[in-house]
Write an enzyme that holds these catalytic residues in place. Structure first.
Site, PDB file in Angstrom:
ATOM      1  N   CYS A 382      49.954  26.942  40.362  1.00 18.81           N
ATOM      2  CA  CYS A 382      49.203  28.253  40.286  1.00 18.81           C
ATOM      3  C   CYS A 382      49.223  29.001  41.514  1.00 18.81           C
ATOM      4  O   CYS A 382      50.170  29.721  41.953  1.00 18.81           O
ATOM      5  CB  CYS A 382      47.710  27.838  39.915  1.00 18.81           C
ATOM      6  SG  CYS A 382      47.021  29.316  39.012  1.00 18.81           S
ATOM      7  N   HIS A 521      48.590  24.879  35.177  1.00 20.09           N
ATOM      8  CA  HIS A 521      48.039  23.588  35.776  1.00 20.09           C
ATOM      9  C   HIS A 521      48.395  22.085  35.081  1.00 20.09           C
ATOM     10  O   HIS A 521      47.802  21.652  34.153  1.00 20.09           O
ATOM     11  CB  HIS A 521      46.554  23.680  35.486  1.00 20.09           C
ATOM     12  CG  HIS A 521      46.018  24.752  36.693  1.00 20.09           C
ATOM     13  ND1 HIS A 521      45.702  24.258  37.992  1.00 20.09           N
ATOM     14  CD2 HIS A 521      45.621  25.914  36.667  1.00 20.09           C
ATOM     15  CE1 HIS A 521      45.128  25.309  38.581  1.00 20.09           C
ATOM     16  NE2 HIS A 521      45.084  26.417  37.592  1.00 20.09           N
ATOM     17  N   GLU A 523      48.497  19.431  35.714  1.00 16.78           N
ATOM     18  CA  GLU A 523      47.672  18.044  36.039  1.00 16.78           C
ATOM     19  C   GLU A 523      46.759  17.976  35.021  1.00 16.78           C
ATOM     20  O   GLU A 523      46.286  16.673  34.732  1.00 16.78           O
ATOM     21  CB  GLU A 523      47.068  18.341  37.544  1.00 16.78           C
ATOM     22  CG  GLU A 523      45.891  19.182  37.617  1.00 16.78           C
ATOM     23  CD  GLU A 523      46.439  20.798  37.848  1.00 16.78           C
ATOM     24  OE1 GLU A 523      47.652  20.997  37.555  1.00 16.78           O
ATOM     25  OE2 GLU A 523      45.547  21.482  38.444  1.00 16.78           O
TER      26      GLU A 523
HETATM   27  N1  GLN Z   1      43.715  32.792  42.648  1.00 18.76           N
HETATM   28  C1  GLN Z   1      44.769  32.879  42.124  1.00 18.76           C
HETATM   29  C2  GLN Z   1      44.736  33.786  40.595  1.00 18.76           C
HETATM   30  O1  GLN Z   1      43.795  34.009  40.152  1.00 18.76           O
HETATM   31  C3  GLN Z   1      45.360  31.351  41.651  1.00 18.76           C
HETATM   32  C4  GLN Z   1      44.505  30.791  40.602  1.00 18.76           C
HETATM   33  C5  GLN Z   1      44.402  29.289  40.486  1.00 18.76           C
HETATM   34  O2  GLN Z   1      45.261  28.607  41.535  1.00 18.76           O
HETATM   35  N2  GLN Z   1      43.947  28.800  39.594  1.00 18.76           N
HETATM   36  O3  GLN Z   1      45.975  34.056  39.994  1.00 18.76           O
END
Ligand code: GLN
Length: 549
Positions: A382, A521, A523
């Site tokens: 992310c 994600h 994970e």
């Molecule tokens: N802050 C970033 C976004 O909103 C990444 C979010 C995250 O890592 N879950 O896109």
């Protein structure tokens, strides 16, 4: 209709109720039953989505886009049952629903009260999907006696009365402190906690006692007598070397048997525990070790990245190695005199995890740059993918002031060329979802499972063994495809895209042993008995790297 097990806690918090619930779920499955686990949290936030990871640990996202408590992660990892929106509720959500109904006039002029209106709302929630499984396991957050928890305790009491006799049982988790001076495990706090529970009309059927050592017969008999449970329903839950030992350990203590006995299920089906025997064997007999640096922001609290730690363990189990993860605060790489290389050289692989806000991002990009230049395996998750892209945009594609709009929004000024921009529109199935910068902070991100299409022949397509995947998301910002050609010319391939081709989901470097950034994600979907392909292969690459040096 499902039978219900209500899991409550007493004496102190953080006893591992979530884990005990998850392990019980796994044990009931091992006996051939279907289960679903559910969490009821007394806090007033509508969901944990707006809570800082420092406050509450990781936010666990479900396929259907709910932002939930990290205990739902345990549930999924132990049972493999994908959690849903309807498996997580808080006082905040209950009250906001009740108040919405009140404003709509649904209560036809009645006075709205905790009993019955709030408790009814909780009971309706408990009943959702009760025809789908054999057992519904419902964990109440907090400890008995907490003011905010009372409506939940009252609701489960009523619920057990509403259901036919014998269809609901109560399992209470407590602590037996060890007093060194007298060399004894003390039962009094447990007695008091059960007394508290009984004073609100709930009598536990099974008592699970956390303790540092086995419970001597004398204390077990005392607990049974004073807490009014059967001696074989006093289950010792000793500290374990690994959480994945819990199903076998609790089974050996008789937890699942005690639960089935409490329901009067006879004869109890025999358990099949080979999966958990294999899991325990892999955990305890690694044939090597790899060192992984996790360069992030919320490093003081490991729970903030719970699922990443677990997914790494799963990847290690698959490769039969122990994964030693070290959490490094990205900000230390931002100091002028910091020697990033000296810091990161001892590691076999690097992860930059998800995160929010600008703090630490320059340091994260330095870690990404180190991994790229030194050909060390890198997994960007992310924000970690966004960091990889911005680093490449700055240092390879020479896009001046490349950055993320997230940081400009936070700072209230325009400083960056938005290689990562605020996502205002995307497709959810056939529906277009729209967002504005001024939207509420709660539940407005691109949340939950979305499909991605992988490029034929890419590394990720090989790792997944398919070109069509579904992964869970939680983000507000997105890599801009406007820069795709420029970045691909520098070797950063956009190897995964949303099915409509508009949103980058995965990037990877062509000429690198293992450098992958994912907007989702992975994970969250990894399990000890089914490690996620990306973590499996990441640990394999780390192992290879460890053999190079
Ligand atoms: N802050 C970033 C976004 O909103 C990444 C979010 C995250 O890592 N879950 O896109």
């Amino acid at each position: 209709m499902a039978r219900y097990v209500f899991i409550t806690g007493g004496v102190v918090s953080s006893l591992g109720k979530g884990l005990a619930s998850a392990a019980l779920g796994a044990l009931l499955q091992a006996r051939g039953y279907s289960v679903r686990l559910r969490k009821l949290d007394p806090y007033l936030n509508v969901d944990p989505g707006t809570m800082s990871p420092f406050e509450h640990g990781e936010v666990f996202v479900t396929d259907d886009g709910a932002e939930t408590d990290l205990d739902l992660g345990h549930y999924e990892r132990f049972t493999g049952v994908a959690a849903r929106q309807s498996d997580s509720i808080s006082s905040g959500r209950v009250y906001s629903t009740v108040l919405e109904k009140e404003r709509r006039g649904d209560y036809l002029g009645k006075t709205i009260q905790v009993i019955p209106h709030v408790t009814n709302e909780i009971k309706d929630f408990l009943a959702i999907g009760d025809d789908e499984v054999d057992f519904m396991l419902c964990e109440i957050g907090g400890t008995v006696g907490d003011i905010e928890g009372l409506p939940f305790f009252e609701a489960i009491r009523q619920f057990s009365q509403d259901r036919p006799r014998g269809e609901c049982i109560f399992m209470h988790l407590t602590l037996l402190p060890f007093i060194k001076a007298s060399g004894e495990l003390k039962t009094k706090p447990t007695q008091h906690s059960v007394k508290e529970l009984r004073s609100i009309g709930i009598a536990p059927d099974v008592l699970v006692c956390r303790s540092e050592m086995p419970i001597p017969e004398k204390e077990r008999a005392k607990l049974a007598l004073f807490c009014n449970v059967r001696p074989d329903s006093v289950i010792a839950a000793q500290d374990l070397a690994s959480i994945y030992d819990a199903p076998l350990a609790y089974h050996n203590e008789g937890m699942d048997q005690a639960v089935l006995d409490a329901f009067g299920i006879k004869p109890a089906p025999k358990p099949k525990l080979d999966v958990w025997e294999d899991v325990s064997d892999r955990i305890h007999h690694p044939e090597g070790v790899v060192n992984v640096a996790i360069v992030g922001k919320y490093t003081q609290l490991e729970d903030a990245y719970k699922s990443i730690a677990e997914a790494l363990t799963h990847g290690g189990m698959f490769n039969r190695v122990k994964v030693k993860a070290e959490w490094i605060d990205a900000e230390i790489f931002e100091k002028d005199d910091s020697d990033v290389a000296a810091y990161l050289e001892p590691f076999d692989a690097i992860i930059v995890p998800g995160g929010f806000g600008e703090r630490g991002t320059e340091g994260k990009m330095k870690a990404a740059q180190f991994a790229r230049e030194r050909k060390v395996p890198y997994l960007g998750i992310c924000l970690g993918m966004q960091m990889a892209v911005i680093e490449a945009a700055r240092n390879l594609a020479h896009i001046k002031d490349a950055g993320s709009e997230e940081f400009d929004h936070e700072a209230g000024q325009k400083r960056f060329t938005p290689v990562v921009y605020h996502l205002k529109e995307w497709m959810e199935g056939n529906r277009t979802v729209q967002r504005a910068v001024s939207d509420d902070k709660g539940g407005t991100m691109r949340l939950g499972a979305y499909n991605a299409t992988l490029k034929e022949g890419s590394r990720v397509a090989k790792i997944y063994g398919t070109t069509s995947i579904s992964e869970r998301h939680r983000h507000r910002y997105e890599v801009d495809t406007k820069y795709r050609d420029q970045l691909e010319k520098c070797g950063l391939i956009f190897s995964g895209m949303s099915p409509d081709g508009r949103l980058p989901e995965i990037v990877e470097f062509k000429d690198h042993p293992w450098y992958i950034g994912v907007q989702f994600h992975p994970e969250l979907k990894s399990k000890p008995f089914e490690p996620h392909p990306l973590f499996r292969d990441f640990v394999r690459a780390a192992l290879e790297q460890s053999r190079l040096v």
